[in-house]
Write a protein that holds these residues in place. Structure first.
Motif, PDB file in Angstrom:
ATOM      1  N   ASP A 188      -4.021  30.519 -11.113  1.00  0.00           N
ATOM      2  CA  ASP A 188      -4.512  29.477 -10.198  1.00  0.00           C
ATOM      3  C   ASP A 188      -3.481  29.152  -9.124  1.00  0.00           C
ATOM      4  OD1 ASP A 188      -6.809  29.336 -11.684  1.00  0.00           O
ATOM      5  OD2 ASP A 188      -6.156  27.625 -12.894  1.00  0.00           O
ATOM      6  N   GLN A 189      -2.205  29.394  -9.416  1.00  0.00           N
ATOM      7  CA  GLN A 189      -1.158  29.118  -8.436  1.00  0.00           C
ATOM      8  C   GLN A 189      -1.234  30.065  -7.244  1.00  0.00           C
ATOM      9  OE1 GLN A 189       2.515  29.329 -10.647  1.00  0.00           O
ATOM     10  NE2 GLN A 189       2.242  27.282 -11.547  1.00  0.00           N
ATOM     11  N   ASP A 190      -1.958  31.169  -7.400  1.00  0.00           N
ATOM     12  CA  ASP A 190      -2.116  32.119  -6.302  1.00  0.00           C
ATOM     13  C   ASP A 190      -3.252  31.742  -5.372  1.00  0.00           C
ATOM     14  OD1 ASP A 190      -0.050  33.898  -7.238  1.00  0.00           O
ATOM     15  OD2 ASP A 190      -1.420  34.525  -8.818  1.00  0.00           O
TER      16      ASP A 190
END
Length: 328
Positions: free
Chosen positions: A181-183
């Motif tokens: 999700d950090q991408d």
């Protein structure tokens, strides 16, 4: 990249069309006549396990995440020592029954037919190639959604597996490994396909993907074609500059140090004269291919034994002394 590429052709058909239409551009599925050739099969896996030599890091198991080695390996007693990390076939089977995936790394380093096959493919593509083998139970996902720093050719060996291929990186600021999700938002899915034995899938470098076992025990061989990056270019440039370079290790005094620096600058300018971007890239790729596992050049022990007739006083057959010396 060579257009006469019989090794590549056995998986993708016409190499020129593959390079023009798919390479670095989009994923594709191929159905070679007679099925795509795999140099490694489940029978070869049985053989590797039966030797007793098979161990980590060549063997891994995954179940969402990489499992601790203690769950699928064992220790041995050898010369009063207890080395660890040997593959335990019983534990591996139990984990497969529970849905884990078996991953064999760098098959080309320890399986001669795969090493030979990859040497031919690397020569055609002008890039180093590695091989990995995956075994996944039906209904279970192998590795999570991730990006590989390589172009990948997948050859389905047994069972069937469903693949989800997502968009590639938006720009050069991307990383290999798990997509989280950090991408940002999950990249759109471009292709969903189920491979059966003999089918071949091409996944371009950096395109996110995941796969799940569909029917039976799925097994596939992944051929990963490595491309150079910035660090490889820097290392190649350093190596080029270091060629034929002879400088004093510890120059004494300011004058000697300045003279050494001047010699280094002159040498660097000479080495870089005529070097362009394409040449540097090709040199870096060649260094990568040179790092692939070489074929053994020591000859056969069986042949050695057959010619090992009468041993002289020094314990080495006289007829082999010159040959042995020539081999270094």
């Amino acid at each position: 990249m060579a257009m006469h590429a019989p090794t590549l052709a056995q998986w993708v058909g016409d190499p020129a069309d593959f390079i023009a239409s798919y390479w670095n551009k989009r994923p594709g599925v191929f159905h070679p006549e007679g099925g795509g050739h795999s140099s490694f099969t489940l029978a070869d896996l049985d053989t590797a396990m039966s030797t007793g030599f098979f161990r980590e890091p060549y063997v891994e198991m995954w179940d969402g995440d990489k499992l601790p080695a203690r769950k699928f390996t064992t220790t041995r007693t050898v010369a009063r020592g207890t080395p660890a990390g040997f593959a335990d076939a019983r534990r591996i089977r139990e984990l497969l029954d529970k849905g884990a995936t078996l991953l064999l790394r760098c098959v080309d380093q320890w399986h001669a037919p795969t090493r030979t096959l990859l040497a031919s493919l690397a020569a055609e593509l002008g890039r180093p190639v590695e091989a990995f083998f995956f075994v996944t139970p039906a209904g279970r996902q192998g590795l999570p959604l991730h990006r590989d720093d390589a172009d990948v050719l997948v050859v389905q060996v047994a069972g069937s597996k469903t693949w989800h291929i997502h968009e590639g990186p938006a720009d050069e600021n991307w990383h290999a490994g798990r997509v989280t999700d950090q991408d940002g938002p999950r990249p759109p899915e471009l292709l969903r396909t189920t491979l059966h034995p003999g089918d071949v899938l091409y996944v371009p470098r950096g395109f996110a993907h995941r796969a799940s076992g569909d029917q039976g025990l799925s097994a596939h061989l992944s051929l990963t074609v490595r491309e150079v990056g910035a660090s490889d270019l820097v290392d190649t440039l350093r190596s080029l500059i270091a060629e034929e370079l002879s400088l004093p290790e510890r120059p004494l005094g300011e004058e000697a140090l300045a003279s050494t620096a001047a010699r280094l600058l002159t040498h660097t300018a000479e080495r870089l004269a005529g070097l362009d971007a394409a040449n540097l890239v090709n040199r870096a790729r060649a260094r990568g291919r040179a790092g692939m596992p070489p074929a053994p050049d020591t000859g056969s022990f069986a042949e050695l034994a057959a010619h090992w007739s009468t041993a002289p006083a020094d314990g080495y057959p006289a007829e082999h002394r010159q040959t042995a010396g020539a081999r270094g």
